[in-house]
Design an enzyme around this catalytic site. Structure first.
Site, PDB file in Angstrom:
ATOM      1  N   HIS A 323       0.831  -1.209   0.000  1.00 15.82           N
ATOM      2  CA  HIS A 323       0.000   0.000   0.000  1.00 15.82           C
ATOM      3  C   HIS A 323       0.868   1.262   0.000  1.00 15.82           C
ATOM      4  O   HIS A 323       2.081   1.223   0.258  1.00 15.82           O
ATOM      5  CB  HIS A 323      -0.954   0.007   1.199  1.00 15.82           C
ATOM      6  CG  HIS A 323      -0.295   0.104   2.536  1.00 15.82           C
ATOM      7  ND1 HIS A 323       0.178   1.292   3.059  1.00 15.82           N
ATOM      8  CD2 HIS A 323      -0.031  -0.841   3.477  1.00 15.82           C
ATOM      9  CE1 HIS A 323       0.687   1.080   4.258  1.00 15.82           C
ATOM     10  NE2 HIS A 323       0.581  -0.220   4.534  1.00 15.82           N
ATOM     11  N   CYS A 341       3.623  -4.747   6.423  1.00 16.98           N
ATOM     12  CA  CYS A 341       3.208  -4.454   5.046  1.00 16.98           C
ATOM     13  C   CYS A 341       4.403  -4.083   4.173  1.00 16.98           C
ATOM     14  O   CYS A 341       5.505  -3.828   4.667  1.00 16.98           O
ATOM     15  CB  CYS A 341       2.203  -3.307   5.033  1.00 16.98           C
ATOM     16  SG  CYS A 341       0.614  -3.711   5.807  1.00 16.98           S
TER      17      CYS A 341
END
Length: 393
Positions: A323, A341
């Protein structure tokens, strides 16, 4: 005159010889002997009369000796005829099989009647009345991918049951996968209620796949039977495999076999390392709230967070996404600072978001964490181990 008398005498002797019979057993009557009567036809039904708790998809087999089948009928308990077709035996040792046009119903009485004729056209009939099983309950599994969906080369077929499967081999044998490009795919049971299918390597790109879940009439165990058959057809799209290296802080993005992007990233920090191994993309969110409580860390704890992000591509159910993270651009390419992430700049994350599809692979390497354990960790399992997870091996 003497010559005429001799001829008459000779003719009389021939006549007497023809009427007297001989040592070979002639009847002496002048009538031909009758041929022996043909053996009566024998008809055998595989399903014995009075059978109960019969699967509604059991083959209705009929064997005949010394004759040929002339007629087969099936009626339900109300006397209503059931339409069907008869498949002749494949060879002399095999049985004929009568198949109804639509599957028989659960909890219903039926009478099967078969008539055969021998060489003299004499008929023999066999009859069997049986009752199909009445399940305690019926069940239909959930299946992914969805019918008509296009997915990436890493998406396995997943079948989820509501209740534990007792006879896994029976169920697995009725989960039939076909593909326009043949593969060596095998089923693997992840639990008593979940089974996945994948090939030894990623699916071939641009392949059409069909799963025929022929589960109606199949005994799952514990009184649960298959409710219906389902067919799911989906397509494998382009091959997208990305390599995110936590040790070099770079991600290489491949379209097919061509490297199309090399992006600086920031992976999971030493306290929250990303998991190693091939991750499967499962969803994309243009905007998403990252909430630490979804993987067990309270939002109000020192390590908790609730952060809005853009271009979130989910790669596991343990909180890992690719992201946009504009706050970590300075660390991208040199330091791992995320909660697991893969962080990118907004511009790069937007490109990756638009490039991605469910089923794509993001393989994380070089992390201090162990291998991925997620809802889809199929590609971390060695092929030999995967094959051993089949109930048919």
């Amino acid at each position: 005159m003497r010559r005429t008398a001799a001829m008459i005498a000779a003719g009389a002797l021939v006549f007497l010889a023809g009427c007297s019979g001989d040592d070979a057993g002639g009847s002496g009557s002048g009538e031909p002997s009758s041929p022996a009567a043909a053996e009566p036809a024998q008809v055998s039904l595989a399903l014995a009369d009075g059978s109960a708790d019969v699967s509604p998809v059991v083959p209705l087999e009929i064997s005949v000796t010394d004759g040929e089948l002339a007629e087969v009928t099936l009626v339900d308990g109300a006397g209503t005829a059931v339409s069907g077709t008869l498949a002749p035996p494949a060879d002399e040792a095999a049985a004929a099989v009568w198949t109804p046009e639509t599957p028989l119903a659960y909890g219903t009485s039926y009478t099967l009647t078969a008539t055969a004729e021998n060489a003299d056209d004499e008929q023999t009939t066999a009859t069997s009345t049986f009752t199909t099983v009445t399940p305690a309950s019926v069940s239909t599994p959930s299946i992914g991918p969805l019918d008509g969906q296009t997915v990436g080369v890493g998406m396995p077929i997943r079948v989820y049951f509501d209740d534990p499967i007792v006879d896994k081999a029976a169920v697995e044998s009725h989960l039939v996968v076909t593909s326009s490009t043949p593969t060596d795919g095998v089923w693997n049971w992840f639990s008593e209620t979940e089974v996945h299918f994948r090939p030894s390597t990623y699916w071939p790109a641009n392949t059409d796949v069909t799963l025929d879940a022929n589960l109606y009439g199949i005994d799952f165990g514990n009184g649960i039977w298959g409710e219906k058959n389902r067919t799911v057809s989906f397509s494998i799209g382009a091959k997208h495999v990305s390599i995110a290296d936590a040790s070099t802080h770079m991600m290489e993005v491949y379209d097919g076999d061509q490297l199309v992007q090399t992006y600086p990233i920031s992976a999971g920090s030493p306290d929250n390392p990303s998991y190693n191994g091939p991750h499967v993309v499962t969803e994309m969110n243009r905007n998403r709230i990252m909430d630490s409580s979804t993987y067990g860390v309270p939002v109000d704890s020192p390590e908790g967070y609730r952060t809005p992000v853009e271009y979130a591509v989910r790669i596991s159910d343990s909180g890992e996404f690719v992201h946009a993270a504009p706050w970590s651009v300075a660390q991208q390419g040199n330091t791992n600072v995320s909660h697991g992430c893969i962080n990118m700049s907004t511009e790069r994350a937007a490109w990756f978001f638009n490039f991605s599809q469910p089923g794509d692979i993001v393989e994380i390497r070089g992390s201090s964490a162990g291998d991925l354990r997620s809802d889809i960790y199929d590609w971390t399992i060695p092929w030999e181990e995967w094959q051993a997870g089949s109930a048919l091996k």
